[in-house]
Write a protein that holds these residues in place. Structure first.
Motif, PDB file in Angstrom:
ATOM      1  N   THR A 136       0.841  -1.211   0.000  1.00  0.00           N
ATOM      2  CA  THR A 136       0.000   0.000   0.000  1.00  0.00           C
ATOM      3  C   THR A 136       0.870   1.253   0.000  1.00  0.00           C
ATOM      4  O   THR A 136       0.666   2.174  -0.799  1.00  0.00           O
ATOM      5  CB  THR A 136      -0.911   0.003   1.255  1.00  0.00           C
ATOM      6  OG1 THR A 136      -1.688  -1.181   1.245  1.00  0.00           O
ATOM      7  CG2 THR A 136      -1.816   1.215   1.286  1.00  0.00           C
TER       8      THR A 136
ATOM      9  N   THR B 120     -11.305 -11.038   7.621  1.00  0.00           N
ATOM     10  CA  THR B 120     -11.793  -9.691   7.301  1.00  0.00           C
ATOM     11  C   THR B 120     -10.660  -8.663   7.407  1.00  0.00           C
ATOM     12  O   THR B 120     -10.601  -7.740   6.607  1.00  0.00           O
ATOM     13  CB  THR B 120     -12.980  -9.291   8.201  1.00  0.00           C
ATOM     14  OG1 THR B 120     -12.639  -9.576   9.540  1.00  0.00           O
ATOM     15  CG2 THR B 120     -14.230 -10.038   7.836  1.00  0.00           C
TER      16      THR B 120
ATOM     17  N   GLN C 176      -8.573  -9.125   4.272  1.00  0.00           N
ATOM     18  CA  GLN C 176      -9.346  -8.643   3.122  1.00  0.00           C
ATOM     19  C   GLN C 176      -9.273  -7.116   3.041  1.00  0.00           C
ATOM     20  O   GLN C 176      -9.031  -6.540   1.991  1.00  0.00           O
ATOM     21  CB  GLN C 176     -10.821  -9.026   3.305  1.00  0.00           C
ATOM     22  CG  GLN C 176     -11.338  -9.947   2.251  1.00  0.00           C
ATOM     23  CD  GLN C 176     -12.592 -10.682   2.730  1.00  0.00           C
ATOM     24  OE1 GLN C 176     -13.190 -10.368   3.765  1.00  0.00           O
ATOM     25  NE2 GLN C 176     -13.000 -11.669   1.964  1.00  0.00           N
ATOM     26  N   PHE C 177      -9.476  -6.491   4.182  1.00  0.00           N
ATOM     27  CA  PHE C 177      -9.472  -5.031   4.246  1.00  0.00           C
ATOM     28  C   PHE C 177      -8.100  -4.468   3.837  1.00  0.00           C
ATOM     29  O   PHE C 177      -7.995  -3.536   3.041  1.00  0.00           O
ATOM     30  CB  PHE C 177      -9.848  -4.596   5.669  1.00  0.00           C
ATOM     31  CG  PHE C 177      -9.712  -3.120   5.906  1.00  0.00           C
ATOM     32  CD1 PHE C 177     -10.505  -2.219   5.212  1.00  0.00           C
ATOM     33  CD2 PHE C 177      -8.787  -2.636   6.825  1.00  0.00           C
ATOM     34  CE1 PHE C 177     -10.378  -0.837   5.430  1.00  0.00           C
ATOM     35  CE2 PHE C 177      -8.658  -1.267   7.048  1.00  0.00           C
ATOM     36  CZ  PHE C 177      -9.447  -0.366   6.353  1.00  0.00           C
TER      37      PHE C 177
ATOM     38  N   GLU D  83      -7.452  -4.988   0.127  1.00  0.00           N
ATOM     39  CA  GLU D  83      -8.272  -4.080  -0.681  1.00  0.00           C
ATOM     40  C   GLU D  83      -7.658  -2.675  -0.678  1.00  0.00           C
ATOM     41  O   GLU D  83      -7.623  -1.994  -1.701  1.00  0.00           O
ATOM     42  CB  GLU D  83      -9.712  -4.085  -0.133  1.00  0.00           C
ATOM     43  CG  GLU D  83     -10.709  -3.211  -0.880  1.00  0.00           C
ATOM     44  CD  GLU D  83     -10.756  -3.440  -2.392  1.00  0.00           C
ATOM     45  OE1 GLU D  83     -10.399  -4.536  -2.863  1.00  0.00           O
ATOM     46  OE2 GLU D  83     -11.135  -2.479  -3.109  1.00  0.00           O
ATOM     47  N   ARG D  84      -7.136  -2.271   0.472  1.00  0.00           N
ATOM     48  CA  ARG D  84      -6.424  -0.967   0.536  1.00  0.00           C
ATOM     49  C   ARG D  84      -5.232  -0.981  -0.408  1.00  0.00           C
ATOM     50  O   ARG D  84      -4.951  -0.014  -1.098  1.00  0.00           O
ATOM     51  CB  ARG D  84      -5.883  -0.755   1.955  1.00  0.00           C
ATOM     52  CG  ARG D  84      -6.780   0.002   2.879  1.00  0.00           C
ATOM     53  CD  ARG D  84      -6.085   0.177   4.208  1.00  0.00           C
ATOM     54  NE  ARG D  84      -5.495   1.486   4.374  1.00  0.00           N
ATOM     55  CZ  ARG D  84      -4.237   1.714   4.689  1.00  0.00           C
ATOM     56  NH1 ARG D  84      -3.397   0.732   4.844  1.00  0.00           N
ATOM     57  NH2 ARG D  84      -3.790   2.939   4.851  1.00  0.00           N
TER      58      ARG D  84
ATOM     59  N   ARG E   2      -4.849  -2.854  -3.073  1.00  0.00           N
ATOM     60  CA  ARG E   2      -5.320  -2.833  -4.463  1.00  0.00           C
ATOM     61  C   ARG E   2      -5.713  -1.416  -4.876  1.00  0.00           C
ATOM     62  O   ARG E   2      -5.368  -0.946  -5.945  1.00  0.00           O
ATOM     63  CB  ARG E   2      -6.507  -3.800  -4.621  1.00  0.00           C
ATOM     64  CG  ARG E   2      -6.836  -4.153  -6.069  1.00  0.00           C
ATOM     65  CD  ARG E   2      -8.152  -4.923  -6.182  1.00  0.00           C
ATOM     66  NE  ARG E   2      -9.274  -4.199  -5.630  1.00  0.00           N
ATOM     67  CZ  ARG E   2      -9.854  -3.135  -6.194  1.00  0.00           C
ATOM     68  NH1 ARG E   2      -9.424  -2.691  -7.350  1.00  0.00           N
ATOM     69  NH2 ARG E   2     -10.855  -2.526  -5.590  1.00  0.00           N
ATOM     70  N   ARG E   3      -6.402  -0.725  -3.969  1.00  0.00           N
ATOM     71  CA  ARG E   3      -6.848   0.640  -4.298  1.00  0.00           C
ATOM     72  C   ARG E   3      -5.663   1.602  -4.427  1.00  0.00           C
ATOM     73  O   ARG E   3      -5.744   2.590  -5.132  1.00  0.00           O
ATOM     74  CB  ARG E   3      -7.848   1.154  -3.250  1.00  0.00           C
ATOM     75  CG  ARG E   3      -9.264   0.757  -3.639  1.00  0.00           C
ATOM     76  CD  ARG E   3     -10.313   1.547  -2.885  1.00  0.00           C
ATOM     77  NE  ARG E   3     -10.811   0.750  -1.781  1.00  0.00           N
ATOM     78  CZ  ARG E   3     -10.724   1.073  -0.500  1.00  0.00           C
ATOM     79  NH1 ARG E   3     -10.175   2.209  -0.135  1.00  0.00           N
ATOM     80  NH2 ARG E   3     -11.205   0.278   0.422  1.00  0.00           N
TER      81      ARG E   3
END
Ligand SMILES: Cc1cc2nc3c(=O)[nH]c(=O)nc-3n(C[C@H](O)[C@H](O)[C@H](O)COP(=O)(O)OP(=O)(O)OC[C@H]3O[C@@H](n4cnc5c(N)ncnc54)[C@H](O)[C@@H]3O)c2cc1C
Length: 421
Positions: free
Chosen positions: A21, A101, A104-105, A108-109, A111-112
């Protein structure tokens, strides 16, 4: 040419996802490989106040920006090897996450931020000139820099460092148990350098046991845990919660780094165009097993050094900030689990003083919050000793152990009732 190659991260747990990230957010090309991507990694999932302060995006769990809900646990029960127990209020709640979770969170951060996520198992890593070649069953990749965040079972370690010794590992066994509780429980055990824990999450409980590798087999640990759960599995029940029982529970086991002082002394966390972060590097508290904070923090230090164009500074940053605490914990671990003080075992005294002294209870609470380090522990103990003695004496007169061995600290919320004897 070289600088156009991406940075490769092997492992998408908290360490890999965090490093990715930060690097991608600063414009670096990042490939992240994880054979499972998000999964329910065997773990308690407890994040301390220190971790939540350092990574506030994890503290506002349940908000729009962070829909991942943790269970903020405010009550703790400590049980000594002989069965004495104390329940008390934690000054700073521990946020207990499901790892599925949480991962996953974090992914996802990543990926964004622009990280390219690959659900692939890396099977081979080789140097290719100054670069790296990574092989997965699907494809081959090239990278300019390699970050190993593959966890405690890092199969590439021996390419970079000497293989990890069993004496530097803990074994764990546990169950994910359906049900709810709002009480975190920790039971120390005779003859085991480790403990049983019950960490209640939002919709289930992670209960487990850990011990030094070689000291006890995983099977023995599992049986000890099962006996413990049979006996105590309903004690977390509160009038508000539903309690839990372990029928229908799902078994897990894993390893956990617990490096000895001599291993920390020779630990290398980076080299020519590579770095190791999190469990891969062994950055776990050898007494408590806390690894999530160190996974996230080492990722931050590693990414910061890379972004500053000084990747080798990661070594110094870890040596200055992270290793002093972990080395000290490794040095006192044996004394904590096996030592004696004032004629009884340290573990018995910890539970007894937590029950009898508010000053000591505050110290224990701050320790669980991660804001009471090992370095100033002795100073604080000396400072509070007169109060502990006075409170301890008053406690002895006022609050003898109950016949079932329990003591309820005076500031404990009254919804907790003594277990039936
Ligand atoms: C039973 C148990 C309980 C724990 N409880 C707590 C707790 O309550 N609080 C706490 O702070 N710490 C706890 N820990 C420690 C914590 O789980 C770890 O410190 C943390 O997960 C480390 O994060 P990491 O990203 O370094 O590694 P991991 O979370 O292990 O992630 C490594 C990732 O690498 C992937 N991977 C590995 N090899 C490859 C490969 N060849 N190719 C592709 N992908 C690969 C894996 O799939 C995995 O997703 C516990 C540990 C255990 C075992």
């Amino acid at each position: 040419m070289r600088s156009q190659l991406p940075i490769a991260i092997v492992g998408g747990g908290p360490a890999g996802a965090m490093a990715g990230t930060l690097l991608a957010a600063d414009g670096r090309d990042v490939l992240l490989f994880d054979e499972k991507l998000a999964w329910e990694k065997p773990c308690g999932g407890g994040l301390t106040h220190r971790a939540l302060q350092r990574f506030p995006f994890l503290a506002d769990a349940g908000s729009e920006s962070n829909p991942v809900e943790s269970n903020p646990v405010e009550h703790c029960e400590l049980i000594s090897p002989s069965g004495h127990r104390v329940r008390f209020h934690l000054r700073y709640p521990i946020a207990i996450f499901s790892r599925l979770t949480l991962n996953q969170f974090l992914l996802e951060r990543a990926r964004r931020s622009g990280v390219e996520l690959h659900q692939e198992r890396v099977t081979r890593i080789a140097r290719s000139g100054e670069d790296w070649q990574l092989v997965t069953p699907q494809q081959e990749y090239r990278a300019s820099y390699l970050i190993l965040a593959a966890g405690a079972r890092n199969s590439f370690r021996s390419q970079f460092l000497s293989p990890i010794s069993p004496s530097d590992l803990m074994v764990t066994a546990g169950y994910f148990i359906p049900g709810r509780s709002s009480l975190m429980q920790i039971q120390f055990l005779k003859g085991i350098t480790g403990y049983v824990w019950v960490f209640p999450r939002k919709d289930h409980v992670s209960a487990g046991i850990t011990g030094k590798m070689g000291e006890t087999s995983t099977l023995e640990l599992r049986r000890t845990l099962e006996r413990w759960l049979e006996k105590h599995g309903r004690e977390g029940q509160t009038p508000k919660g539903q309690g839990f029982h372990w029928d229908g529970a799902r078994f897990y086991s894993h390893i956990l780094p617990s490096l000895r002082p001599q291993t920390f002394e020779t630990l290398e966390v980076c080299g020519e165009n590579w770095a190791m972060i999190g469990d891969s590097a062994g950055l776990v508290d050898p007494i408590t097993g806390e690894g999530l904070y160190y996974a996230l923090r080492s990722a931050e230090l590693c990414a910061g050094a890379l972004l500053a164009g000084q990747p080798e500074d990661y070594r110094t940053l870890v040596q200055e900030e992270v290793l002093p605490e972990l080395k000290l914990a490794a040095r006192v671990s044996e004394r904590f689990y096996r030592g004696k003080v004032f004629g009884d075992s340290v573990l018995e005294q910890v539970v007894s003083l937590t029950a009898r002294s508010a000053s000591f209870r505050d110290l224990v609470s701050d320790f669980f919050a991660g804001i009471q380090g090992y370095h100033n522990l002795r100073d604080r103990l000396y400072r509070i000793l007169p109060a502990v003695m006075a409170e301890g004496l008053a406690g002895t007169l006022r609050l003898p152990w109950n016949s079932d061995g329990s003591v309820f600290a005076t500031d404990t919320v009254s919804e907790y009732l003594p277990p039936a004897s």
